[in-house]
Design a protein around this motif. Sequence first.
Motif, PDB file in Angstrom:
ATOM      1  N   LYS A   1       8.192  43.950  18.958  1.00  0.00           N
ATOM      2  CA  LYS A   1       9.303  45.190  19.150  1.00  0.00           C
ATOM      3  C   LYS A   1      10.327  45.003  18.066  1.00  0.00           C
ATOM      4  O   LYS A   1      10.524  46.003  17.183  1.00  0.00           O
ATOM      5  CB  LYS A   1      10.322  45.450  20.748  1.00  0.00           C
ATOM      6  N   ILE A   2      10.913  43.463  18.097  1.00  0.00           N
ATOM      7  CA  ILE A   2      11.898  42.856  17.464  1.00  0.00           C
ATOM      8  C   ILE A   2      11.697  43.530  15.680  1.00  0.00           C
ATOM      9  O   ILE A   2      12.480  43.383  14.754  1.00  0.00           O
ATOM     10  CB  ILE A   2      12.410  41.991  17.373  1.00  0.00           C
ATOM     11  N   LEU A   3      10.487  42.494  15.555  1.00  0.00           N
ATOM     12  CA  LEU A   3       9.490  42.600  14.229  1.00  0.00           C
ATOM     13  C   LEU A   3       9.296  44.176  13.511  1.00  0.00           C
ATOM     14  O   LEU A   3       8.894  43.770  12.431  1.00  0.00           O
ATOM     15  CB  LEU A   3       8.045  42.246  14.034  1.00  0.00           C
ATOM     16  N   THR A   4       9.196  44.700  14.023  1.00  0.00           N
ATOM     17  CA  THR A   4       8.374  46.049  14.009  1.00  0.00           C
ATOM     18  C   THR A   4       9.448  47.193  14.909  1.00  0.00           C
ATOM     19  O   THR A   4       8.636  47.996  15.458  1.00  0.00           O
ATOM     20  CB  THR A   4       7.158  46.819  14.015  1.00  0.00           C
ATOM     21  N   LYS A   5      10.668  46.780  14.408  1.00  0.00           N
ATOM     22  CA  LYS A   5      11.689  48.058  14.165  1.00  0.00           C
ATOM     23  C   LYS A   5      11.514  49.437  13.788  1.00  0.00           C
ATOM     24  O   LYS A   5      11.552  50.531  14.335  1.00  0.00           O
ATOM     25  CB  LYS A   5      13.296  47.585  14.946  1.00  0.00           C
ATOM     26  N   ASP A   6      11.246  49.323  13.052  1.00  0.00           N
ATOM     27  CA  ASP A   6      10.934  50.504  11.909  1.00  0.00           C
ATOM     28  C   ASP A   6       9.167  51.313  12.325  1.00  0.00           C
ATOM     29  O   ASP A   6       8.905  52.301  11.779  1.00  0.00           O
ATOM     30  CB  ASP A   6      11.388  50.336  10.709  1.00  0.00           C
TER      31      ASP A   6
ATOM     32  N   LEU B   1       8.267  40.902  23.358  1.00  0.00           N
ATOM     33  CA  LEU B   1       9.266  41.597  22.660  1.00  0.00           C
ATOM     34  C   LEU B   1       9.742  41.308  21.174  1.00  0.00           C
ATOM     35  O   LEU B   1      10.059  41.811  20.144  1.00  0.00           O
ATOM     36  CB  LEU B   1      10.218  40.569  23.229  1.00  0.00           C
ATOM     37  N   VAL B   2       8.547  40.305  20.667  1.00  0.00           N
ATOM     38  CA  VAL B   2       8.467  39.869  19.630  1.00  0.00           C
ATOM     39  C   VAL B   2       8.688  40.498  18.592  1.00  0.00           C
ATOM     40  O   VAL B   2       8.906  41.267  17.356  1.00  0.00           O
ATOM     41  CB  VAL B   2       8.489  38.593  18.696  1.00  0.00           C
TER      42      VAL B   2
ATOM     43  N   THR C   1       2.728  43.913  14.107  1.00  0.00           N
ATOM     44  CA  THR C   1       2.981  43.346  12.914  1.00  0.00           C
ATOM     45  C   THR C   1       2.157  43.416  11.798  1.00  0.00           C
ATOM     46  O   THR C   1       2.354  43.413  10.310  1.00  0.00           O
ATOM     47  CB  THR C   1       3.558  41.985  13.295  1.00  0.00           C
TER      48      THR C   1
END
Length: 600
Positions: free
Chosen positions: A253-258, A250-251, A342
Amino acid sequence: MSRALSFYESKISKYEEKIKDLNKVITKLSTLRLIIVIMAILSAYYFYKRESIVLLILSIVMFTAIFIVVAYYHNKKIQEKKEYKVYININSNGIARIKGTFKEKEDKGEEFLRDEHPFASDLDIFGRNSLFQMINSTKTKFGRNKLSQMLNLKTIPNREEILKKQEAINELGEKVEWRQRLEVKSTIKKSGTKDINELLEWANGKSEIKPLFKVVPYLFIAITMISIVLVILKVLPISYIILVFMINYLVVKILTKDLVQIIKLFDKHKKDIEAYTNLLTLIDSENFDSVLLKELKNKLYSSENKSCVDEMKALKRLVDWLGDSSSNAYYLLLNVTVLSDTFILRNLEEWRRLNGDKIEQWLNIMGELEALSSVSNLSFDFDKWTYPKISTSDVVEGINVGHPMVGEKAIVNSFTLKDDAKVALITGSNMSGKSTFLRTIGLNLLLSYIGAPTCSKSFTCGIFSIYTCMRTKDNLEESISSFYAEILRIKILIEAAKNGEKVFFLLDEIFKGTNSKDRHEGAQVLINQLVKNNAMGLVSTHDLELCDLEKTKKWIKNYNFQEYYEKNNIKFDYKLREGRSTTQNAVHLMKLAGIEFNDK
């Protein structure tokens, strides 16, 4: 047989033999792969029936490993075969250039045709049976664009620039095997002419490393490692690790949304990056002697003497990781353990920060080498052609000058326009060779300016802006007649001369769309006006009265082509002669068409 023809034919024979040998190996490896699969199935079935689970697993692992090794060599041999086919095609193209049979090549560069260009359409620079079609061996968008700019004479070079290009093209002409490797590497990866603007937009975009990337990944990696140790020590239950992995996922996906868009971008251009890296590596590894090639190669190094090849290889490795991240299960485990996405995104941003503004320059230099390599095909293929002398005077002079694209059938002529002579008036009957001769001079001037050898025993020229008016045609969309289209082209020519350009013009049957009186008067005034503005050039015409200008204007020089007859059949020798034409064939040609002149 010429040196180049012998070289190409021997290479084709060599690669055809290699393909025959490879076909045998490929067939054997294909059979071996099938045998391995059959043996694996039989072995698995045998051990399964005997409930020997350990041996079953071992056999599957063993046959899988053997299959992977055999498949690797099988694919490698198939790749070699593809390369040899490309080599055969390259050498076949060389033979086609020499023999003048290159017209069937698919790539004609038609997208570069512009009716408004000063000379490209009239001199057959692009399109079918064009100079581009003849010499082009570029395979990337950058190479094609650079070659088109060279052939369009986007900028008129000075004498020093031309001499540097001559030296570079002469050197590349002798590096024929290196040039072929350059072409093969870009062909195999199929980078082609794909538009990579979006990749360049990414490279030139703002690079920003988010503060969270500097702390959060390390924090969660530390938590993960501690959790694994505690689970091994049985302090925590194994289910806790699964929970940690889910949180890590989940972390990430949040940090690498682009990252999804970036993965799509690099997945689309993965082969381009690999091809460009291979081409730049070939350029970087080659030793050059000429000044221009050394200068281009030096531009691939940073001020810290770091090669762009290392940077492109680093980008390729990151792109390979991205490919793995989107398709491989083992990478998912790596991602939830050490948050690898990341770090990939961070490394990409760091790469962009250091190199984003340089990549387009690197690729343009690569393209310039491709373009120069294409032009150097002429240097190797036609060893009897000569490099022109670039004069500081207003002169165009050639001995045994021929049309560069006619091949072995080219008829050569000698020609001089220098000193007081500013305009050559070319007269002669229909189909005698006037238009072809104008293109012959124009094309050899262009070859001179791009640093190529000319189709001549010797050629000397000053540096001019080339302007032509030869193939004017109706434009129904803009309601323009062929005569008015001709007027528009003449207007561009006059304006260039008035603006101080050193103009060399090629005018074919000017003002043919009007009556003979206006045509004669208009041509006479135009030629006078151009000469007053320091222009030089050639004019072909059926108006024999124009030849009388030679009596009063010392800057006019008359030349002509003639025909002769054998058994009532018209013949041409396409030889240029001094003086005005004394023959006409229009009536004879009309009679051949069935027009009976006895009827009133």
